[in-house]
Write an enzyme that holds these catalytic residues in place. Sequence first.
Site, PDB file in Angstrom:
ATOM      1  N   ASN A 256     -19.431   4.451  10.534  1.00  0.00           N
ATOM      2  CA  ASN A 256     -18.829   3.002  10.489  1.00  0.00           C
ATOM      3  C   ASN A 256     -18.460   2.496  11.834  1.00  0.00           C
ATOM      4  OD1 ASN A 256     -19.162   3.214   7.625  1.00  0.00           O
ATOM      5  ND2 ASN A 256     -17.237   3.337   7.088  1.00  0.00           N
TER       6      ASN A 256
ATOM      7  N   ILE B 174     -12.885  -4.533   8.259  1.00  0.00           N
ATOM      8  CA  ILE B 174     -11.886  -3.417   8.238  1.00  0.00           C
ATOM      9  C   ILE B 174     -12.191  -2.388   7.152  1.00  0.00           C
ATOM     10  CG2 ILE B 174      -9.702  -4.660   9.371  1.00  0.00           C
ATOM     11  CD1 ILE B 174      -8.675  -5.659   6.524  1.00  0.00           C
TER      12      ILE B 174
ATOM     13  N   TYR C 127       0.835  -1.064  -0.009  1.00  0.00           N
ATOM     14  CA  TYR C 127       0.174  -0.042  -0.081  1.00  0.00           C
ATOM     15  C   TYR C 127       0.980   1.042  -0.044  1.00  0.00           C
ATOM     16  CZ  TYR C 127      -3.835  -3.052   1.711  1.00  0.00           C
ATOM     17  OH  TYR C 127      -4.604  -4.249   1.834  1.00  0.00           O
TER      18      TYR C 127
HETATM   19  N1  LIG Z   1      -5.845  -8.482   1.867  1.00  0.00           N
HETATM   20  C1  LIG Z   1      -5.977  -8.226   0.778  1.00  0.00           C
HETATM   21  O1  LIG Z   1      -5.784  -8.625  -0.439  1.00  0.00           O
HETATM   22  C2  LIG Z   1      -7.068  -6.891   0.779  1.00  0.00           C
HETATM   23  C3  LIG Z   1      -7.526  -6.580  -0.657  1.00  0.00           C
HETATM   24  C4  LIG Z   1      -8.183  -5.448  -0.469  1.00  0.00           C
HETATM   25  C5  LIG Z   1      -8.593  -4.550   0.814  1.00  0.00           C
HETATM   26  N2  LIG Z   1      -7.883  -5.076   1.935  1.00  0.00           N
HETATM   27  C6  LIG Z   1      -8.159  -4.221   3.225  1.00  0.00           C
HETATM   28  O2  LIG Z   1      -9.520  -4.126   3.470  1.00  0.00           O
HETATM   29  C7  LIG Z   1      -9.792  -2.791   3.606  1.00  0.00           C
HETATM   30  C8  LIG Z   1     -11.203  -2.539   3.056  1.00  0.00           C
HETATM   31  O3  LIG Z   1     -11.412  -2.902   1.880  1.00  0.00           O
HETATM   32  P1  LIG Z   1     -11.541  -1.841   0.493  1.00  0.00           P
HETATM   33  O4  LIG Z   1     -10.964  -0.671   0.916  1.00  0.00           O
HETATM   34  O5  LIG Z   1     -11.508  -2.332  -0.576  1.00  0.00           O
HETATM   35  O6  LIG Z   1     -13.094  -1.531   0.717  1.00  0.00           O
HETATM   36  P2  LIG Z   1     -14.567  -0.965   1.622  1.00  0.00           P
HETATM   37  O7  LIG Z   1     -14.032  -0.694   2.984  1.00  0.00           O
HETATM   38  O8  LIG Z   1     -15.418  -2.016   1.202  1.00  0.00           O
HETATM   39  O9  LIG Z   1     -15.016   0.186   0.850  1.00  0.00           O
HETATM   40  C9  LIG Z   1     -14.389   1.318   0.714  1.00  0.00           C
HETATM   41  C10 LIG Z   1     -15.192   2.404  -0.206  1.00  0.00           C
HETATM   42  O10 LIG Z   1     -16.467   2.419   0.337  1.00  0.00           O
HETATM   43  C11 LIG Z   1     -16.579   3.969   0.685  1.00  0.00           C
HETATM   44  N3  LIG Z   1     -17.291   4.075   1.907  1.00  0.00           N
HETATM   45  C12 LIG Z   1     -16.772   4.007   3.042  1.00  0.00           C
HETATM   46  N4  LIG Z   1     -17.749   3.904   4.230  1.00  0.00           N
HETATM   47  C13 LIG Z   1     -19.109   4.158   3.546  1.00  0.00           C
HETATM   48  C14 LIG Z   1     -20.328   4.062   4.058  1.00  0.00           C
HETATM   49  N5  LIG Z   1     -20.490   3.985   5.139  1.00  0.00           N
HETATM   50  N6  LIG Z   1     -21.128   4.247   2.943  1.00  0.00           N
HETATM   51  C15 LIG Z   1     -20.891   4.323   1.799  1.00  0.00           C
HETATM   52  N7  LIG Z   1     -19.702   4.032   1.330  1.00  0.00           N
HETATM   53  C16 LIG Z   1     -18.699   3.897   2.117  1.00  0.00           C
HETATM   54  C17 LIG Z   1     -15.536   4.517   0.504  1.00  0.00           C
HETATM   55  O11 LIG Z   1     -15.545   5.758  -0.025  1.00  0.00           O
HETATM   56  P3  LIG Z   1     -15.096   7.307   0.608  1.00  0.00           P
HETATM   57  O12 LIG Z   1     -13.409   6.897   0.839  1.00  0.00           O
HETATM   58  O13 LIG Z   1     -15.545   8.431  -0.409  1.00  0.00           O
HETATM   59  O14 LIG Z   1     -15.793   7.028   2.136  1.00  0.00           O
HETATM   60  C18 LIG Z   1     -14.425   3.667  -0.538  1.00  0.00           C
HETATM   61  O15 LIG Z   1     -14.666   4.102  -1.765  1.00  0.00           O
HETATM   62  C19 LIG Z   1      -8.799  -1.871   2.762  1.00  0.00           C
HETATM   63  O16 LIG Z   1      -8.669  -0.670   2.963  1.00  0.00           O
HETATM   64  C20 LIG Z   1      -7.548  -2.840   3.169  1.00  0.00           C
HETATM   65  O17 LIG Z   1      -7.136  -2.412   4.301  1.00  0.00           O
HETATM   66  C21 LIG Z   1      -7.052  -6.055   1.841  1.00  0.00           C
END
Ligand SMILES: NC(=O)c1ccc[n+]([C@@H]2O[C@H](COP(=O)([O-])OP(=O)(O)OC[C@H]3O[C@@H](n4cnc5c(N)ncnc54)[C@H](OP(=O)(O)O)[C@@H]3O)[C@@H](O)[C@H]2O)c1
Length: 279
Positions: free
Chosen positions: A240, A228, A52
């Site tokens: 959240n 997360i 990241y």
């Molecule tokens: N191990 C792996 O391979 C892997 C892969 C992917 C992710 N991850 C981890 O998992 C974490 C979370 O996954 P993610 O970042 O892919 O996606 P997520 O948390 O499912 O979604 C994030 C998105 O949703 C929006 N959002 C946040 N809160 C919201 C709400 N209450 N209502 C509507 N929309 C909302 C955010 O926009 P805004 O910023 O505009 O609020 C952002 O665009 C990552 O940050 C990372 O730490 C790990």
Amino acid sequence: MPFSDQPTVKSGDVEIPLLGFGTWQLEPEDARRMVAEALRIGYRHIDTAWIYKNEKAVGDGIRDSGVPREDIFLTTKIWVAHFADGDLQRQAEESADSLGFTPDLLLLHWPKTTPSIEDTIASLNDARDKGFTRSIGVSNYPSKEFRRAAEASKAPLVTNQVEYHPYLSLHTLMATANELGSTITAWSPLAQGKIADDATIKEVAEAHGKTPGQVTLRWLVQQGVIAIPRTTKETRARENFDILDFELTGEEMDRLHALATPEGRLGDWIDPEFQWDRD
Ligand SMILES: NC(=O)c1ccc[n+]([C@@H]2O[C@H](COP(=O)([O-])OP(=O)(O)OC[C@H]3O[C@@H](n4cnc5c(N)ncnc54)[C@H](OP(=O)(O)O)[C@@H]3O)[C@@H](O)[C@H]2O)c1
């Protein structure tokens, strides 16, 4: 008791807060600002990864927050290009240096065929023995590879971090984690924002005076799954986190489970040698 005010799950020799804050795709300045903000709001679990490119900023955010290090559960991950013995331990040390803290949990980011799972797990255990992390685990391991990794590991694998949200079924892997005495951490728990426009989730949310995001995160933690979510916005980080004062009924839980489809996966970057569990 650092996490006494929020739900946690015990796994191996660590206690993990069920609600964490993700930092994928956060540019360093956003990662620093939002990690500090999340900790001030009350989050006590932060997720990052070497790939990241924000580990230093995450460490700065933790220092900015004023929250004592021992009150925070911190995870980072070994990138797949660093799985060879020696390379893995070097990245573990580099990550700890960049963060400015020894992480609580170090994960293998994705499964790989070479080096073998057994050899990589041996190097990961060595990184733990050398003091570069408190505990270890995996990420994106299907049941078959998760079992192989757990069998090869001296230290417990405290979690398997995988994609999980209402559009994806995870019954088999959850049963495997349970059988292995491990846990599941849900990445993309909000389906990268897709849940906000879902008619079913909106209906359940309205019944509780909550938002679709809150209902989705509640659905996860009510299953004992660690979630997360990531956001660049302070208001959403607050939203959240505010999921501990209501409960979904069995019927509401089932309504969200029923949204899963075979096409629901958002991030399929697994090596073609491996196959996801069929649910
Ligand atoms: N191990 C792996 O391979 C892997 C892969 C992917 C992710 N991850 C981890 O998992 C974490 C979370 O996954 P993610 O970042 O892919 O996606 P997520 O948390 O499912 O979604 C994030 C998105 O949703 C929006 N959002 C946040 N809160 C919201 C709400 N209450 N209502 C509507 N929309 C909302 C955010 O926009 P805004 O910023 O505009 O609020 C952002 O665009 C990552 O940050 C990372 O730490 C790990």
